[in-house]
Write a protein that holds these residues in place. Structure first.
Motif, PDB file in Angstrom:
ATOM      1  N   ALA A  32     -12.278 -48.516  46.787  1.00  0.00           N
ATOM      2  CA  ALA A  32     -11.374 -48.499  47.938  1.00  0.00           C
ATOM      3  C   ALA A  32     -11.059 -47.071  48.381  1.00  0.00           C
ATOM      4  CB  ALA A  32     -10.087 -49.253  47.606  1.00  0.00           C
ATOM      5  N   LEU A  33     -10.882 -46.164  47.431  1.00  0.00           N
ATOM      6  CA  LEU A  33     -10.562 -44.769  47.764  1.00  0.00           C
ATOM      7  C   LEU A  33     -11.769 -44.015  48.317  1.00  0.00           C
ATOM      8  CD1 LEU A  33      -8.265 -43.840  44.773  1.00  0.00           C
ATOM      9  CD2 LEU A  33      -7.624 -43.816  47.195  1.00  0.00           C
ATOM     10  N   SER A  34     -12.967 -44.360  47.852  1.00  0.00           N
ATOM     11  CA  SER A  34     -14.200 -43.731  48.334  1.00  0.00           C
ATOM     12  C   SER A  34     -14.090 -42.204  48.318  1.00  0.00           C
ATOM     13  CB  SER A  34     -14.521 -44.243  49.742  1.00  0.00           C
ATOM     14  OG  SER A  34     -15.770 -43.776  50.173  1.00  0.00           O
ATOM     15  N   LEU A  35     -13.832 -41.656  47.140  1.00  0.00           N
ATOM     16  CA  LEU A  35     -13.545 -40.229  46.990  1.00  0.00           C
ATOM     17  C   LEU A  35     -14.792 -39.358  46.936  1.00  0.00           C
ATOM     18  CD1 LEU A  35     -10.792 -40.465  44.236  1.00  0.00           C
ATOM     19  CD2 LEU A  35     -10.458 -40.096  46.691  1.00  0.00           C
ATOM     20  N   SER A  36     -14.584 -38.106  47.314  1.00  0.00           N
ATOM     21  CA  SER A  36     -15.551 -37.042  47.072  1.00  0.00           C
ATOM     22  C   SER A  36     -14.973 -36.155  45.975  1.00  0.00           C
ATOM     23  CB  SER A  36     -15.747 -36.202  48.337  1.00  0.00           C
ATOM     24  OG  SER A  36     -16.306 -36.982  49.362  1.00  0.00           O
ATOM     25  N   PRO A  37     -15.818 -35.467  45.199  1.00  0.00           N
ATOM     26  CA  PRO A  37     -15.315 -34.648  44.091  1.00  0.00           C
ATOM     27  C   PRO A  37     -14.368 -33.528  44.517  1.00  0.00           C
ATOM     28  CG  PRO A  37     -17.692 -34.956  43.898  1.00  0.00           C
ATOM     29  CD  PRO A  37     -17.287 -35.525  45.217  1.00  0.00           C
ATOM     30  N   GLU A  38     -14.396 -33.130  45.778  1.00  0.00           N
ATOM     31  CA  GLU A  38     -13.505 -32.059  46.237  1.00  0.00           C
ATOM     32  C   GLU A  38     -12.207 -32.570  46.851  1.00  0.00           C
ATOM     33  OE1 GLU A  38     -16.507 -33.215  49.188  1.00  0.00           O
ATOM     34  OE2 GLU A  38     -16.812 -32.266  47.262  1.00  0.00           O
ATOM     35  N   ASP A  39     -11.970 -33.869  46.830  1.00  0.00           N
ATOM     36  CA  ASP A  39     -10.779 -34.450  47.462  1.00  0.00           C
ATOM     37  C   ASP A  39      -9.494 -34.168  46.687  1.00  0.00           C
ATOM     38  OD1 ASP A  39     -12.123 -35.494  49.621  1.00  0.00           O
ATOM     39  OD2 ASP A  39     -12.220 -37.538  48.827  1.00  0.00           O
ATOM     40  N   VAL A  55      -8.438 -42.145  38.426  1.00  0.00           N
ATOM     41  CA  VAL A  55      -8.839 -41.425  39.631  1.00  0.00           C
ATOM     42  C   VAL A  55      -9.150 -39.955  39.332  1.00  0.00           C
ATOM     43  CG1 VAL A  55      -7.981 -40.642  41.892  1.00  0.00           C
ATOM     44  CG2 VAL A  55      -7.613 -43.012  41.163  1.00  0.00           C
ATOM     45  N   ALA A  56      -8.445 -39.349  38.403  1.00  0.00           N
ATOM     46  CA  ALA A  56      -8.548 -37.908  38.144  1.00  0.00           C
ATOM     47  C   ALA A  56      -9.987 -37.399  37.947  1.00  0.00           C
ATOM     48  CB  ALA A  56      -7.663 -37.521  36.961  1.00  0.00           C
ATOM     49  N   PRO A  57     -10.856 -38.080  37.208  1.00  0.00           N
ATOM     50  CA  PRO A  57     -12.219 -37.550  37.021  1.00  0.00           C
ATOM     51  C   PRO A  57     -13.056 -37.535  38.304  1.00  0.00           C
ATOM     52  CG  PRO A  57     -11.715 -39.204  35.353  1.00  0.00           C
ATOM     53  CD  PRO A  57     -10.624 -39.261  36.379  1.00  0.00           C
ATOM     54  N   HIS A  58     -12.578 -38.195  39.358  1.00  0.00           N
ATOM     55  CA  HIS A  58     -13.356 -38.344  40.586  1.00  0.00           C
ATOM     56  C   HIS A  58     -12.813 -37.517  41.744  1.00  0.00           C
ATOM     57  CE1 HIS A  58     -15.498 -41.603  38.638  1.00  0.00           C
ATOM     58  NE2 HIS A  58     -14.327 -41.953  38.138  1.00  0.00           N
ATOM     59  N   ALA A  59     -11.818 -36.667  41.478  1.00  0.00           N
ATOM     60  CA  ALA A  59     -11.187 -35.860  42.524  1.00  0.00           C
ATOM     61  C   ALA A  59     -11.009 -34.434  42.029  1.00  0.00           C
ATOM     62  CB  ALA A  59      -9.833 -36.459  42.903  1.00  0.00           C
ATOM     63  N   ASP A  60     -10.783 -33.537  42.979  1.00  0.00           N
ATOM     64  CA  ASP A  60     -10.526 -32.149  42.620  1.00  0.00           C
ATOM     65  C   ASP A  60      -9.110 -31.987  42.088  1.00  0.00           C
ATOM     66  OD1 ASP A  60     -11.061 -29.312  42.484  1.00  0.00           O
ATOM     67  OD2 ASP A  60      -9.796 -29.111  44.270  1.00  0.00           O
ATOM     68  N   VAL A 101      -3.547 -33.768  52.079  1.00  0.00           N
ATOM     69  CA  VAL A 101      -4.038 -34.766  51.123  1.00  0.00           C
ATOM     70  C   VAL A 101      -5.162 -35.554  51.789  1.00  0.00           C
ATOM     71  CG1 VAL A 101      -3.373 -36.833  49.828  1.00  0.00           C
ATOM     72  CG2 VAL A 101      -1.773 -34.933  50.010  1.00  0.00           C
ATOM     73  N   ASP A 102      -6.279 -35.709  51.079  1.00  0.00           N
ATOM     74  CA  ASP A 102      -7.426 -36.434  51.637  1.00  0.00           C
ATOM     75  C   ASP A 102      -7.291 -37.943  51.500  1.00  0.00           C
ATOM     76  OD1 ASP A 102      -9.137 -34.095  52.320  1.00  0.00           O
ATOM     77  OD2 ASP A 102      -8.967 -33.753  50.154  1.00  0.00           O
ATOM     78  N   ALA A 103      -6.625 -38.391  50.455  1.00  0.00           N
ATOM     79  CA  ALA A 103      -6.447 -39.824  50.218  1.00  0.00           C
ATOM     80  C   ALA A 103      -5.151 -40.030  49.435  1.00  0.00           C
ATOM     81  CB  ALA A 103      -7.628 -40.393  49.432  1.00  0.00           C
ATOM     82  N   ALA A 104      -4.571 -41.201  49.618  1.00  0.00           N
ATOM     83  CA  ALA A 104      -3.362 -41.577  48.881  1.00  0.00           C
ATOM     84  C   ALA A 104      -3.496 -43.032  48.484  1.00  0.00           C
ATOM     85  CB  ALA A 104      -2.118 -41.366  49.737  1.00  0.00           C
ATOM     86  N   PHE A 105      -2.856 -43.374  47.383  1.00  0.00           N
ATOM     87  CA  PHE A 105      -2.879 -44.779  46.965  1.00  0.00           C
ATOM     88  C   PHE A 105      -1.571 -45.153  46.298  1.00  0.00           C
ATOM     89  CE2 PHE A 105      -4.468 -42.513  43.273  1.00  0.00           C
ATOM     90  CZ  PHE A 105      -4.039 -43.226  42.164  1.00  0.00           C
ATOM     91  N   SER A 106      -1.302 -46.437  46.374  1.00  0.00           N
ATOM     92  CA  SER A 106      -0.109 -47.023  45.780  1.00  0.00           C
ATOM     93  C   SER A 106      -0.530 -48.299  45.074  1.00  0.00           C
ATOM     94  CB  SER A 106       0.917 -47.325  46.877  1.00  0.00           C
ATOM     95  OG  SER A 106       1.916 -48.196  46.389  1.00  0.00           O
ATOM     96  N   GLY A 130      -7.988 -39.398  56.848  1.00  0.00           N
ATOM     97  CA  GLY A 130      -7.448 -39.683  55.526  1.00  0.00           C
ATOM     98  C   GLY A 130      -7.402 -41.172  55.252  1.00  0.00           C
ATOM     99  N   ARG A 131      -7.426 -41.513  53.980  1.00  0.00           N
ATOM    100  CA  ARG A 131      -7.501 -42.910  53.553  1.00  0.00           C
ATOM    101  C   ARG A 131      -6.270 -43.244  52.719  1.00  0.00           C
ATOM    102  NH1 ARG A 131     -12.237 -45.459  53.837  1.00  0.00           N
ATOM    103  NH2 ARG A 131     -12.732 -47.167  52.459  1.00  0.00           N
ATOM    104  N   LEU A 132      -5.682 -44.395  53.001  1.00  0.00           N
ATOM    105  CA  LEU A 132      -4.539 -44.906  52.247  1.00  0.00           C
ATOM    106  C   LEU A 132      -4.909 -46.270  51.681  1.00  0.00           C
ATOM    107  CD1 LEU A 132      -1.554 -44.938  51.335  1.00  0.00           C
ATOM    108  CD2 LEU A 132      -0.992 -45.860  53.598  1.00  0.00           C
ATOM    109  N   VAL A 133      -4.783 -46.413  50.371  1.00  0.00           N
ATOM    110  CA  VAL A 133      -5.070 -47.680  49.702  1.00  0.00           C
ATOM    111  C   VAL A 133      -3.764 -48.198  49.125  1.00  0.00           C
ATOM    112  CG1 VAL A 133      -6.305 -48.802  47.801  1.00  0.00           C
ATOM    113  CG2 VAL A 133      -7.444 -47.015  49.174  1.00  0.00           C
TER     114      VAL A 133
END
Length: 186
Positions: A32-39, A55-60, A101-106, A130-133
């Motif tokens: 759902a977040l569809s992250l890039s490593p630099e996000d 999420v931490a291993p998949h974001a900056d 912020v590139d993405a946020a989630f709740s 930006g993406r909100l999940v």
């Protein structure tokens, strides 16, 4: 409706993987977040960091945002990943730059902060595209798990609130007890 916080004295319950993943898997959240490593990502209502850790291993950089310092204390005890910053703040007053912020989630916390002010603040800090999940307990659910049904929102109510705040709904899934929304900025 809503606006209560999870009792920090029961924080250990938030670390029960079998129960947590029953309502949202790490894989589904990452999809759902569809992250890039630099996000740069904000976990809104991070609690003990259960999903922040996924999420931490998949974001900056990841901001673990919670209004309760006691939740951060619990997170510190279990160990915070190097790229995670603990932020004690209400969602309606985030200490981030505009479009920072590139993405946020709740995850299971939307009902705790849902307001026009909080959604406007999320919109302010999200970067263009930006993406909100949001995954939360559904008002249409039976109430066997999570908060009482009268403290929840339906997917339709959350969708309407997000659209009113300027988001486009990209995906909606309603389950027996929860819903998942993916929203982007218009």
């Amino acid at each position: 409706m809503g606006f209560h916080t999870f009792d920090a004295s029961r924080a250990d319950k938030l670390e029960r993987a079998g129960r947590r993943y029953r309502f949202l898997s790490a894989e589904e959240l990452l999809w759902a977040l569809s992250l890039s490593p630099e996000d740069t990502v904000a976990d809104l209502g991070s609690g003990t960091g259960f999903f922040t850790d996924d999420v931490a291993p998949h974001a900056d950089e990841v901001y673990a945002v919670d209004v309760q310092e006691e939740m951060h204390e619990h997170y510190r005890e279990k160990g915070v990943p190097e790229n995670v910053e603990l932020v004690t703040s209400d969602v309606s007053d985030l200490p981030f730059d505009d479009e920072g912020v590139d993405a946020a989630f709740s995850t299971m916390t939307y009902h705790e902060f849902a307001s026009d002010e909080a959604l406007a603040e999320i919109r302010r800090v999200l970067a263009p595209a930006g993406r909100l999940v949001i995954v939360d307990w559904a008002a249409t659910g039976p109430g066997n798990d999570g908060p009482p049904v009268d403290e929840r929102y339906s997917a339709d109510e959350a969708t309407d609130a997000l659209r009113d705040a300027g988001f486009t709904i990209e995906h909606e899934a309603v389950r027996p007890e929860t819903f998942l929304l993916i929203a982007t900025l218009e």
